[in-house]
Design an enzyme around this catalytic site. Structure first.
Site, PDB file in Angstrom:
ATOM      1  N   GLY A  45       0.940   3.931 -14.163  1.00  0.00           N
ATOM      2  CA  GLY A  45      -0.022   4.274 -15.223  1.00  0.00           C
ATOM      3  C   GLY A  45      -0.088   6.026 -15.157  1.00  0.00           C
ATOM      4  CD  GLN A  50      -3.200  10.592 -14.112  1.00  0.00           C
ATOM      5  OE1 GLN A  50      -2.974   9.480 -15.034  1.00  0.00           O
ATOM      6  NE2 GLN A  50      -3.235  10.666 -12.902  1.00  0.00           N
ATOM      7  CB  CYS A  95      -5.331   8.220  -8.719  1.00  0.00           C
ATOM      8  SG  CYS A  95      -5.095   9.197 -10.235  1.00  0.00           S
ATOM      9  CG  LEU A  96       1.125   9.053 -10.432  1.00  0.00           C
ATOM     10  CD1 LEU A  96       1.758   8.926 -11.655  1.00  0.00           C
ATOM     11  CD2 LEU A  96       2.110   9.065  -9.321  1.00  0.00           C
ATOM     12  CG  HIS A 137      -6.796   3.972 -12.607  1.00  0.00           C
ATOM     13  ND1 HIS A 137      -7.159   4.207 -11.171  1.00  0.00           N
ATOM     14  CD2 HIS A 137      -6.183   5.040 -12.883  1.00  0.00           C
ATOM     15  CE1 HIS A 137      -6.811   5.423 -10.740  1.00  0.00           C
ATOM     16  NE2 HIS A 137      -5.891   5.937 -11.696  1.00  0.00           N
ATOM     17  CD  GLU A 138      -3.531   5.437 -15.902  1.00  0.00           C
ATOM     18  OE1 GLU A 138      -3.971   6.518 -16.016  1.00  0.00           O
ATOM     19  OE2 GLU A 138      -3.180   4.951 -14.671  1.00  0.00           O
ATOM     20  CG  HIS A 141      -7.058   9.302 -15.500  1.00  0.00           C
ATOM     21  ND1 HIS A 141      -7.328  10.170 -14.441  1.00  0.00           N
ATOM     22  CD2 HIS A 141      -6.442   8.429 -14.771  1.00  0.00           C
ATOM     23  CE1 HIS A 141      -6.716   9.995 -13.442  1.00  0.00           C
ATOM     24  NE2 HIS A 141      -6.241   8.720 -13.544  1.00  0.00           N
TER      25      HIS A 141
HETATM   26  C1  QAP Z   1      -3.223   3.491 -11.602  1.00  0.00           C
HETATM   27  O1  QAP Z   1      -1.782   4.396 -10.535  1.00  0.00           O
HETATM   28  C2  QAP Z   1      -3.614   2.527 -10.933  1.00  0.00           C
HETATM   29  O2  QAP Z   1      -1.047   7.985  -4.277  1.00  0.00           O
HETATM   30  C3  QAP Z   1      -1.924   3.937 -11.787  1.00  0.00           C
HETATM   31  O3  QAP Z   1       1.426   8.698  -3.354  1.00  0.00           O
HETATM   32  C4  QAP Z   1      -3.887   2.146  -9.483  1.00  0.00           C
HETATM   33  O4  QAP Z   1       0.518   4.608 -10.602  1.00  0.00           O
HETATM   34  C5  QAP Z   1      -3.583   1.096 -11.613  1.00  0.00           C
HETATM   35  C6  QAP Z   1       0.902   6.718  -6.904  1.00  0.00           C
HETATM   36  C7  QAP Z   1      -4.023   1.077  -9.266  1.00  0.00           C
HETATM   37  C8  QAP Z   1      -3.846  -0.043 -11.267  1.00  0.00           C
HETATM   38  C9  QAP Z   1      -4.056  -0.003 -10.020  1.00  0.00           C
HETATM   39  C10 QAP Z   1      -0.055   7.140  -6.185  1.00  0.00           C
HETATM   40  C11 QAP Z   1       2.393   7.089  -6.532  1.00  0.00           C
HETATM   41  C12 QAP Z   1       0.933   5.976  -8.035  1.00  0.00           C
HETATM   42  C13 QAP Z   1       0.301   7.860  -4.950  1.00  0.00           C
HETATM   43  C14 QAP Z   1      -0.571   5.065  -9.972  1.00  0.00           C
HETATM   44  C15 QAP Z   1       1.160   8.150  -4.518  1.00  0.00           C
HETATM   45  C16 QAP Z   1       2.524   7.908  -5.236  1.00  0.00           C
HETATM   46  C17 QAP Z   1      -0.513   5.834  -8.769  1.00  0.00           C
HETATM   47 CO    CO Z   2      -5.186   8.035 -12.096  1.00  0.00          CO
END
Ligand code: QAP
Ligand code: CO
Length: 171
Positions: A45, A50, A95-96, A137-138, A141
């Site tokens: 996501g 971001q 989270c990215l 989550h999104e 943001h």
């Molecule tokens: C949001 O999160 C989310 O720390 C999206 O080193 C999170 O795509 C939605 C990511 C949990 C639902 C449940 C995070 C990639 C990606 C990192 C992500 C990383 C590399 C996170």
């Molecule tokens: Co995020």
């Protein structure tokens, strides 16, 4: 085009994003860039803020049962609002914009989402499980909120300590 992702503690992430009003080629190109950026960083996501664009747009691509992330499962969600939230669930989120840190966060278990697609058409979606969690989550943001702001005082302290240490080690 892959866009640079803004990471915590960059203050831009605190911006409240504005409604999208033009569903033009510029928006379409931007959504395509968001998808390329998210896939290249192994995300599921991404919200527009971001990548430094404060508009109410987010994308999601939840892996299927086999763990494959296909473009058929891509959701482009613009100007969303949540209806009928139900239940509560805990999930270890990441989270990215907060790379390398994951922590349990409480969210609604299921919800109905009203939003617009890239053409400005009104859509409705029933979500549960990971999709419902990712939507919340999104959408945070879009309000300038990060998942780490939902942690208890002690877990937030643990985060600040670990994150600062990781930042130092990267330099
Ligand atoms: C949001 O999160 C989310 O720390 C999206 O080193 C999170 O795509 C939605 C990511 C949990 C639902 C449940 C995070 C990639 C990606 C990192 C992500 C990383 C590399 C996170
Ligand atoms: Co995020």
């Amino acid at each position: 085009m892959i866009l640079p992702i803004i990471t915590y503690p960059n203050k831009q992430l605190k911006t409240r994003s504005a409604e999208v009003t033009s569903f033009d080629q510029l928006l379409h190109r931007f959504l395509d860039d968001m998808y390329e950026t998210m896939m290249s960083s192994n995300g599921i996501g991404l919200a527009a803020i971001q990548v430094a664009n404060p508009i109410r747009a987010l994308i999601l691509c939840i892996p299927d049962e086999e763990g494959n992330q296909t473009q058929e499962n891509l959701l482009e969600i613009i100007n969303p609002s949540i209806c009928d939230p139900k239940g509560n669930t805990l999930y270890q989120e990441g989270c990215l914009s907060v790379p390398g840190f994951y922590e349990d966060v409480e969210r609604y278990e299921s919800l109905t989402l009203h939003y617009q697609n890239r053409h400005g058409e009104s859509c409705t979606l029933e979500a549960n499980d990971l999709l419902a969690i990712a939507i919340q989550h999104e959408m945070d943001h879009l309000e300038g909120k990060l998942f780490i702001e939902k942690l208890t005082y002690n877990r937030r302290k643990k985060f600040e300590k670990e994150y600062k240490k990781a930042l130092k080690e990267k330099k």
